[in-house]
Scaffold this active site. Sequence first.
Site, PDB file in Angstrom:
ATOM      1  N   HIS A 105       0.848  -1.196   0.000  1.00 61.83           N
ATOM      2  CA  HIS A 105       0.000   0.000   0.000  1.00 61.83           C
ATOM      3  C   HIS A 105       0.879   1.240   0.000  1.00 61.83           C
ATOM      4  O   HIS A 105       2.018   1.203   0.456  1.00 61.83           O
ATOM      5  CB  HIS A 105      -0.930   0.031   1.220  1.00 61.83           C
ATOM      6  CG  HIS A 105      -0.207  -0.080   2.529  1.00 61.83           C
ATOM      7  ND1 HIS A 105       0.199  -1.299   3.043  1.00 61.83           N
ATOM      8  CD2 HIS A 105       0.203   0.854   3.411  1.00 61.83           C
ATOM      9  CE1 HIS A 105       0.818  -1.098   4.194  1.00 61.83           C
ATOM     10  NE2 HIS A 105       0.849   0.207   4.440  1.00 61.83           N
ATOM     11  N   HIS A 107       0.838   5.307   1.208  1.00 61.12           N
ATOM     12  CA  HIS A 107       0.171   6.333   2.012  1.00 61.12           C
ATOM     13  C   HIS A 107       0.224   7.643   1.230  1.00 61.12           C
ATOM     14  O   HIS A 107       1.297   8.018   0.732  1.00 61.12           O
ATOM     15  CB  HIS A 107       0.915   6.594   3.319  1.00 61.12           C
ATOM     16  CG  HIS A 107       1.071   5.406   4.219  1.00 61.12           C
ATOM     17  ND1 HIS A 107       0.417   5.311   5.423  1.00 61.12           N
ATOM     18  CD2 HIS A 107       1.809   4.264   4.107  1.00 61.12           C
ATOM     19  CE1 HIS A 107       0.754   4.171   6.020  1.00 61.12           C
ATOM     20  NE2 HIS A 107       1.603   3.512   5.233  1.00 61.12           N
TER      21      HIS A 107
HETATM   22  P1  5GP Z   1       2.381   0.550   7.219  1.00 59.94           P
HETATM   23  O1  5GP Z   1       3.191   0.969   8.420  1.00 59.94           O
HETATM   24  O2  5GP Z   1       2.252  -0.945   7.115  1.00 59.94           O
HETATM   25  O3  5GP Z   1       2.879   1.204   5.964  1.00 59.94           O
HETATM   26  O4  5GP Z   1       0.958   1.164   7.464  1.00 59.94           O
HETATM   27  C1  5GP Z   1      -0.192   0.444   7.719  1.00 59.94           C
HETATM   28  C2  5GP Z   1      -1.293   1.458   7.921  1.00 59.94           C
HETATM   29  O5  5GP Z   1      -2.531   0.794   7.914  1.00 59.94           O
HETATM   30  C3  5GP Z   1      -1.197   2.209   9.282  1.00 59.94           C
HETATM   31  O6  5GP Z   1      -1.092   3.605   9.034  1.00 59.94           O
HETATM   32  C4  5GP Z   1      -2.495   1.838   9.978  1.00 59.94           C
HETATM   33  O7  5GP Z   1      -3.061   2.916  10.695  1.00 59.94           O
HETATM   34  C5  5GP Z   1      -3.401   1.390   8.848  1.00 59.94           C
HETATM   35  N1  5GP Z   1      -4.375   0.370   9.220  1.00 59.94           N
HETATM   36  C6  5GP Z   1      -4.136  -0.764   9.935  1.00 59.94           C
HETATM   37  N2  5GP Z   1      -5.269  -1.481  10.064  1.00 59.94           N
HETATM   38  C7  5GP Z   1      -6.249  -0.774   9.418  1.00 59.94           C
HETATM   39  C8  5GP Z   1      -7.637  -1.010   9.213  1.00 59.94           C
HETATM   40  O8  5GP Z   1      -8.226  -2.013   9.640  1.00 59.94           O
HETATM   41  N3  5GP Z   1      -8.318  -0.069   8.501  1.00 59.94           N
HETATM   42  C9  5GP Z   1      -7.709   1.055   8.016  1.00 59.94           C
HETATM   43  N4  5GP Z   1      -8.480   1.913   7.347  1.00 59.94           N
HETATM   44  N5  5GP Z   1      -6.393   1.290   8.185  1.00 59.94           N
HETATM   45  C10 5GP Z   1      -5.667   0.397   8.886  1.00 59.94           C
END
Ligand code: 5GP
Length: 155
Positions: A105, A107
């Site tokens: 993903h 951001h």
């Molecule tokens: P990463 O650190 O893996 O790049 O970011 C994962 C992101 O996913 C985090 O910013 C976290 O807040 C978001 N996230 C985790 N679980 C969920 C969820 O169930 N729903 C949504 N909308 N975001 C999530």
Amino acid sequence: MENCIFCKIVKGEIPSTKLYESERVIVFLDINPIEKGHALIVPKLHWSNLAEVKLDTEKEIETYEELMYVMRVTAKAVISTGIADGANILQCNNACAGKTVDHLHFHVIPRYGKEAVAVPAFNSGAVKYEEGEVSVITKKLADAIKKIIQEEDLL
Ligand code: 5GP
Ligand code: ZN
């Protein structure tokens, strides 16, 4: 992927606040936003990270191309509509890089105001939405994404 939280969101098993959805890509608000309007751009195919992206089939190629396209459109929606003053794009590969969800993903993080933000401050703590703000920002961003896609007419 059975236990992947983003696969569950893709399948509609877990709710999300969607900004965009097609056959291949979904965009929804981050549940723990760094800034208001913090969006996640997610392919519907499960790839763990950028190194795991497969480009063997037409579906995989189209998914990857649309992912990149929609990421740019989402950033454009954030910065070209007055919703925010700027934006960061962040993508984490593996735990040591801050990755917590094992499904690729990107951001898109709106930034507000004139003060320069320290770029490493991605995990500087969450903001809270005021009552009614989520639906307002969701509509603004979703409408802007739709409008840009219609205007560019590339999908
Ligand atoms: P990463 O650190 O893996 O790049 O970011 C994962 C992101 O996913 C985090 O910013 C976290 O807040 C978001 N996230 C985790 N679980 C969920 C969820 O169930 N729903 C949504 N909308 N975001 C999530
Ligand atoms: Zn997944």
